[in-house]
Design a protein around this motif. Structure first.
Motif, PDB file in Angstrom:
ATOM      1  N   ARG A 133       0.839  -1.212   0.000  1.00 32.69           N
ATOM      2  CA  ARG A 133       0.000   0.000   0.000  1.00 32.69           C
ATOM      3  C   ARG A 133       0.870   1.257   0.000  1.00 32.69           C
ATOM      4  NH1 ARG A 133      -3.469  -3.145   3.369  1.00 32.69           N
ATOM      5  NH2 ARG A 133      -2.646  -2.215   5.264  1.00 32.69           N
ATOM      6  N   PHE A 134       1.979   1.224   0.759  1.00 32.66           N
ATOM      7  CA  PHE A 134       2.901   2.354   0.774  1.00 32.66           C
ATOM      8  C   PHE A 134       3.479   2.581  -0.630  1.00 32.66           C
ATOM      9  CE2 PHE A 134       7.282   3.944   1.063  1.00 32.66           C
ATOM     10  CZ  PHE A 134       7.047   5.175   1.663  1.00 32.66           C
ATOM     11  N   LEU A 135       3.915   1.519  -1.288  1.00 35.32           N
ATOM     12  CA  LEU A 135       4.457   1.651  -2.648  1.00 35.32           C
ATOM     13  C   LEU A 135       3.392   2.139  -3.624  1.00 35.32           C
ATOM     14  CD1 LEU A 135       6.854  -1.405  -3.001  1.00 35.32           C
ATOM     15  CD2 LEU A 135       7.462   1.011  -2.993  1.00 35.32           C
ATOM     16  N   LEU A 136       2.161   1.679  -3.463  1.00 40.52           N
ATOM     17  CA  LEU A 136       1.064   2.157  -4.306  1.00 40.52           C
ATOM     18  C   LEU A 136       0.858   3.647  -4.095  1.00 40.52           C
ATOM     19  CD1 LEU A 136      -1.301   1.686  -6.248  1.00 40.52           C
ATOM     20  CD2 LEU A 136      -2.693   1.085  -4.254  1.00 40.52           C
ATOM     21  N   HIS A 137       0.870   4.073  -2.836  1.00 34.66           N
ATOM     22  CA  HIS A 137       0.713   5.493  -2.496  1.00 34.66           C
ATOM     23  C   HIS A 137       1.825   6.332  -3.141  1.00 34.66           C
ATOM     24  CE1 HIS A 137      -0.047   9.064  -0.045  1.00 34.66           C
ATOM     25  NE2 HIS A 137       1.216   9.013   0.359  1.00 34.66           N
ATOM     26  N   LYS A 138       3.058   5.903  -2.969  1.00 39.33           N
ATOM     27  CA  LYS A 138       4.198   6.658  -3.519  1.00 39.33           C
ATOM     28  C   LYS A 138       4.219   6.630  -5.040  1.00 39.33           C
ATOM     29  CE  LYS A 138       5.967   8.510  -0.010  1.00 39.33           C
ATOM     30  NZ  LYS A 138       5.852   9.952   0.100  1.00 39.33           N
ATOM     31  N   SER A 139       3.900   5.485  -5.618  1.00 38.44           N
ATOM     32  CA  SER A 139       3.919   5.405  -7.077  1.00 38.44           C
ATOM     33  C   SER A 139       2.816   6.271  -7.680  1.00 38.44           C
ATOM     34  CB  SER A 139       3.797   3.958  -7.552  1.00 38.44           C
ATOM     35  OG  SER A 139       2.607   3.376  -7.115  1.00 38.44           O
ATOM     36  N   LYS A 177       3.387  -1.658  -9.931  1.00 40.05           N
ATOM     37  CA  LYS A 177       4.107  -2.934 -10.037  1.00 40.05           C
ATOM     38  C   LYS A 177       5.594  -2.727 -10.343  1.00 40.05           C
ATOM     39  CE  LYS A 177       3.226  -3.833 -14.904  1.00 40.05           C
ATOM     40  NZ  LYS A 177       2.747  -4.781 -15.878  1.00 40.05           N
ATOM     41  N   ASN A 178       5.956  -1.537 -10.833  1.00 42.86           N
ATOM     42  CA  ASN A 178       7.360  -1.239 -11.135  1.00 42.86           C
ATOM     43  C   ASN A 178       8.071  -0.515  -9.999  1.00 42.86           C
ATOM     44  OD1 ASN A 178       7.050  -2.350 -13.691  1.00 42.86           O
ATOM     45  ND2 ASN A 178       6.503  -0.392 -14.606  1.00 42.86           N
ATOM     46  N   ALA A 179       7.328  -0.121  -8.972  1.00 43.33           N
ATOM     47  CA  ALA A 179       7.908   0.640  -7.863  1.00 43.33           C
ATOM     48  C   ALA A 179       8.728  -0.271  -6.952  1.00 43.33           C
ATOM     49  CB  ALA A 179       6.810   1.331  -7.061  1.00 43.33           C
ATOM     50  N   LYS A 180       9.881   0.234  -6.545  1.00 43.15           N
ATOM     51  CA  LYS A 180      10.768  -0.485  -5.632  1.00 43.15           C
ATOM     52  C   LYS A 180      11.300   0.493  -4.606  1.00 43.15           C
ATOM     53  CE  LYS A 180      12.623  -3.547  -9.195  1.00 43.15           C
ATOM     54  NZ  LYS A 180      13.849  -4.049  -9.839  1.00 43.15           N
ATOM     55  N   LEU A 181      11.586  -0.020  -3.417  1.00 38.95           N
ATOM     56  CA  LEU A 181      12.300   0.751  -2.407  1.00 38.95           C
ATOM     57  C   LEU A 181      13.691   0.163  -2.283  1.00 38.95           C
ATOM     58  CD1 LEU A 181       9.946   1.257   0.677  1.00 38.95           C
ATOM     59  CD2 LEU A 181      10.770   2.978  -0.915  1.00 38.95           C
ATOM     60  N   LEU A 182      14.685   1.014  -2.344  1.00 41.23           N
ATOM     61  CA  LEU A 182      16.067   0.601  -2.143  1.00 41.23           C
ATOM     62  C   LEU A 182      16.538   1.213  -0.838  1.00 41.23           C
ATOM     63  CD1 LEU A 182      18.820  -0.562  -3.497  1.00 41.23           C
ATOM     64  CD2 LEU A 182      19.278   1.856  -3.805  1.00 41.23           C
ATOM     65  N   ASN A 191      22.611  -3.766  -0.478  1.00 42.97           N
ATOM     66  CA  ASN A 191      21.360  -3.118  -0.869  1.00 42.97           C
ATOM     67  C   ASN A 191      20.196  -4.005  -0.451  1.00 42.97           C
ATOM     68  OD1 ASN A 191      22.428  -0.841  -2.301  1.00 42.97           O
ATOM     69  ND2 ASN A 191      22.947  -2.217  -3.979  1.00 42.97           N
ATOM     70  N   VAL A 192      19.214  -3.406   0.182  1.00 44.66           N
ATOM     71  CA  VAL A 192      17.966  -4.099   0.482  1.00 44.66           C
ATOM     72  C   VAL A 192      16.927  -3.497  -0.456  1.00 44.66           C
ATOM     73  CG1 VAL A 192      16.173  -4.513   2.206  1.00 44.66           C
ATOM     74  CG2 VAL A 192      18.588  -4.524   2.893  1.00 44.66           C
ATOM     75  N   VAL A 193      16.279  -4.363  -1.210  1.00 48.85           N
ATOM     76  CA  VAL A 193      15.285  -3.914  -2.181  1.00 48.85           C
ATOM     77  C   VAL A 193      13.946  -4.537  -1.811  1.00 48.85           C
ATOM     78  CG1 VAL A 193      14.601  -3.903  -4.608  1.00 48.85           C
ATOM     79  CG2 VAL A 193      17.023  -3.721  -4.005  1.00 48.85           C
ATOM     80  N   ILE A 194      12.948  -3.678  -1.670  1.00 51.01           N
ATOM     81  CA  ILE A 194      11.584  -4.141  -1.425  1.00 51.01           C
ATOM     82  C   ILE A 194      10.819  -3.933  -2.721  1.00 51.01           C
ATOM     83  CG2 ILE A 194       9.487  -3.843  -0.070  1.00 51.01           C
ATOM     84  CD1 ILE A 194      11.241  -2.698   2.182  1.00 51.01           C
ATOM     85  N   CYS A 195      10.330  -5.036  -3.272  1.00 49.43           N
ATOM     86  CA  CYS A 195       9.646  -4.948  -4.558  1.00 49.43           C
ATOM     87  C   CYS A 195       8.692  -6.122  -4.731  1.00 49.43           C
ATOM     88  CB  CYS A 195      10.663  -4.934  -5.700  1.00 49.43           C
ATOM     89  SG  CYS A 195      11.658  -6.436  -5.821  1.00 49.43           S
ATOM     90  N   GLU A 196       7.913  -6.033  -5.789  1.00 48.07           N
ATOM     91  CA  GLU A 196       6.998  -7.107  -6.140  1.00 48.07           C
ATOM     92  C   GLU A 196       7.707  -8.026  -7.133  1.00 48.07           C
ATOM     93  OE1 GLU A 196       2.785  -7.355  -8.392  1.00 48.07           O
ATOM     94  OE2 GLU A 196       2.923  -5.833  -6.814  1.00 48.07           O
ATOM     95  N   GLY A 225       8.076  -8.444  -1.407  1.00 45.90           N
ATOM     96  CA  GLY A 225       9.020  -8.978  -0.433  1.00 45.90           C
ATOM     97  C   GLY A 225      10.286  -8.139  -0.393  1.00 45.90           C
ATOM     98  N   ALA A 226      11.117  -8.420   0.609  1.00 48.34           N
ATOM     99  CA  ALA A 226      12.399  -7.737   0.767  1.00 48.34           C
ATOM    100  C   ALA A 226      13.507  -8.696   0.334  1.00 48.34           C
ATOM    101  CB  ALA A 226      12.597  -7.310   2.217  1.00 48.34           C
ATOM    102  N   HIS A 227      14.498  -8.142  -0.345  1.00 46.31           N
ATOM    103  CA  HIS A 227      15.575  -8.955  -0.906  1.00 46.31           C
ATOM    104  C   HIS A 227      16.916  -8.295  -0.636  1.00 46.31           C
ATOM    105  CE1 HIS A 227      12.429 -11.124  -3.120  1.00 46.31           C
ATOM    106  NE2 HIS A 227      11.890  -9.918  -3.268  1.00 46.31           N
ATOM    107  N   LEU A 228      17.913  -9.125  -0.413  1.00 47.44           N
ATOM    108  CA  LEU A 228      19.258  -8.659  -0.140  1.00 47.44           C
ATOM    109  C   LEU A 228      20.100  -8.801  -1.404  1.00 47.44           C
ATOM    110  CD1 LEU A 228      21.328  -7.792   2.078  1.00 47.44           C
ATOM    111  CD2 LEU A 228      21.822 -10.216   2.345  1.00 47.44           C
ATOM    112  N   TYR A 229      20.824  -7.732  -1.723  1.00 43.05           N
ATOM    113  CA  TYR A 229      21.710  -7.721  -2.877  1.00 43.05           C
ATOM    114  C   TYR A 229      23.108  -7.274  -2.463  1.00 43.05           C
ATOM    115  CZ  TYR A 229      17.776  -8.009  -6.150  1.00 43.05           C
ATOM    116  OH  TYR A 229      16.682  -8.418  -6.861  1.00 43.05           O
ATOM    117  N   GLU A 230      24.098  -7.796  -3.157  1.00 37.36           N
ATOM    118  CA  GLU A 230      25.457  -7.266  -3.073  1.00 37.36           C
ATOM    119  C   GLU A 230      25.633  -6.473  -4.355  1.00 37.36           C
ATOM    120  OE1 GLU A 230      30.075  -8.686  -2.391  1.00 37.36           O
ATOM    121  OE2 GLU A 230      28.527 -10.195  -2.632  1.00 37.36           O
TER     122      GLU A 230
END
Length: 135
Positions: free
Chosen positions: A17-23, A31-36, A98-103, A109-114
């Protein structure tokens, strides 16, 4: 006993819902919105992305406010401590974490990246708990 799977699902729905609000505010497809979330020069960096393009920086305080949480310097320290913990546990330099929260595949879900290399899925609930650790 707490149902952590259910709590994780509820947390992901709230973040969605937060990503929908911001997008919607930024006129991008939800569906393309991500939080890094990353560490930059001993500070927390949060970016709203449209796929992999930076749309705008966000403040942790604004995210916490969306969830009705108070936020101060101790909260930022808790989020930083969590990033440091993830860095150590996963043997990723903090500056490259990098922690990325995306669909993905219809699920948020939240995902961990190097940097851009995917490492693993992490708990969104665990991450967001650090936004308000003392409450």
């Amino acid at each position: 006993m707490l149902d952590f799977f259910n709590l994780e699902k509820q947390t992901n729905k709230r973040v969605q819902r937060f990503l929908l609000h911001k997008s919607t505010e930024e006129n991008i497809e939800a569906k393309n919105a991500k939080l890094l979330i990353a560490s930059k020069e001993k500070a927390i960096l949060v970016l709203l992305l449209n796929q992999n393009t930076i749309v705008k920086p966000l403040k942790l305080k604004d995210i916490a406010a969306f969830f009705g949480k108070d936020f101060d310097e101790s909260n930022e320290q808790a989020v930083m401590a969590y990033l440091v913990k993830l860095s150590k546990e996963n043997q990723v330099e903090l500056s490259k974490l990098n922690v990325v929260i995306c669909e993905t595949k219809g699920e948020l879900g939240a995902h961990l990246y190097e940097e851009t290399k995917y490492k693993k899925k992490i708990s969104t609930l665990d991450l967001l708990t650090h936004f308000n650790p003392n409450k």
